[in-house]
Write a protein that holds these residues in place. Structure first.
Motif, PDB file in Angstrom:
ATOM      1  N   PHE A  73     -19.275  76.302  12.165  1.00 10.10           N
ATOM      2  CA  PHE A  73     -19.872  75.376  11.005  1.00 10.10           C
ATOM      3  C   PHE A  73     -18.927  74.412  11.052  1.00 10.10           C
ATOM      4  N   ARG A  74     -17.627  74.546  10.918  1.00  8.06           N
ATOM      5  CA  ARG A  74     -16.619  73.366  10.876  1.00  8.06           C
ATOM      6  C   ARG A  74     -16.625  72.561  12.043  1.00  8.06           C
ATOM      7  N   LYS A  75     -16.507  73.061  13.232  1.00  5.63           N
ATOM      8  CA  LYS A  75     -16.657  72.301  14.586  1.00  5.63           C
ATOM      9  C   LYS A  75     -17.739  71.396  14.545  1.00  5.63           C
ATOM     10  N   ALA A  76     -18.856  72.118  14.512  1.00  7.17           N
ATOM     11  CA  ALA A  76     -20.084  71.421  14.487  1.00  7.17           C
ATOM     12  C   ALA A  76     -20.382  70.245  13.852  1.00  7.17           C
ATOM     13  N   CYS A 118     -17.646  70.114   8.295  1.00  2.57           N
ATOM     14  CA  CYS A 118     -17.737  70.587   6.826  1.00  2.57           C
ATOM     15  C   CYS A 118     -17.348  71.770   6.818  1.00  2.57           C
ATOM     16  N   SER A 119     -16.687  72.571   5.854  1.00  2.00           N
ATOM     17  CA  SER A 119     -16.419  73.905   5.567  1.00  2.00           C
ATOM     18  C   SER A 119     -17.576  74.633   5.070  1.00  2.00           C
ATOM     19  N   ALA A 120     -17.758  75.936   5.282  1.00  5.86           N
ATOM     20  CA  ALA A 120     -18.705  76.705   4.797  1.00  5.86           C
ATOM     21  C   ALA A 120     -18.398  77.369   3.520  1.00  5.86           C
ATOM     22  N   ASN A 121     -19.563  77.209   2.539  1.00  4.15           N
ATOM     23  CA  ASN A 121     -19.432  77.839   1.329  1.00  4.15           C
ATOM     24  C   ASN A 121     -19.360  79.279   1.580  1.00  4.15           C
ATOM     25  N   LEU A 122     -18.011  79.912   1.098  1.00  2.00           N
ATOM     26  CA  LEU A 122     -18.168  81.529   1.461  1.00  2.00           C
ATOM     27  C   LEU A 122     -19.143  82.086   0.561  1.00  2.00           C
TER      28      LEU A 122
END
Length: 128
Positions: A98-101, A104-108
């Protein structure tokens, strides 16, 4: 003449839901099955999906159709190589994908995995 017993069992009626919980479960399963069917928006989705590599594994990240702001990450397991990099938990790989694409960081708290192995999460993007 003595009547002989039937060799084939008589057809039985379809089973009915025995409880309200079973009826509710059946209804929920049918609703989810219809929601997960493809809708024909493949051209729009194909342009928005991004292919990334995380720890030697290929992932496809794209916006999900279920809700706005929800993203989907699916690992492509086409290589099937015996000597590949060591395994890391796929949830961690999905978060990195998610971050690389998207940057943004994923909401865990919103991260979940469905039965097909696809990960879904809302993203937390930095403000510029």
């Amino acid at each position: 003449m003595i009547p002989r017993p039937l060799l084939y069992p008589r057809p039985r009626p379809l089973p009915r839901a025995r409880t309200a919980a079973q009826a509710l479960t059946l209804g929920l399963c049918l609703t989810l099955a219809t929601c997960l069917m493809p809708t024909g928006s493949g051209a729009k989705e194909a342009s928005a999906e991004k292919h990334v590599t995380v720890l030697g594994r290929n992932w496809v990240v794209a916006p999900a159709e279920q809700a706005p702001g929800l993203y989907r990450a699916v690992r492509l397991n086409t290589e099937l190589q015996p000597n590949r990099p060591p395994a890391v938990l796929s949830a961690r790989q999905a978060v990195r994908a998610f971050r690389k694409a998207t940057g943004c960081s994923a909401n865990l708290d919103s991260l979940y995995r469905n039965i097909t192995g696809a990960y879904f999460a809302t993203l937390i993007c930095p403000r510029k």
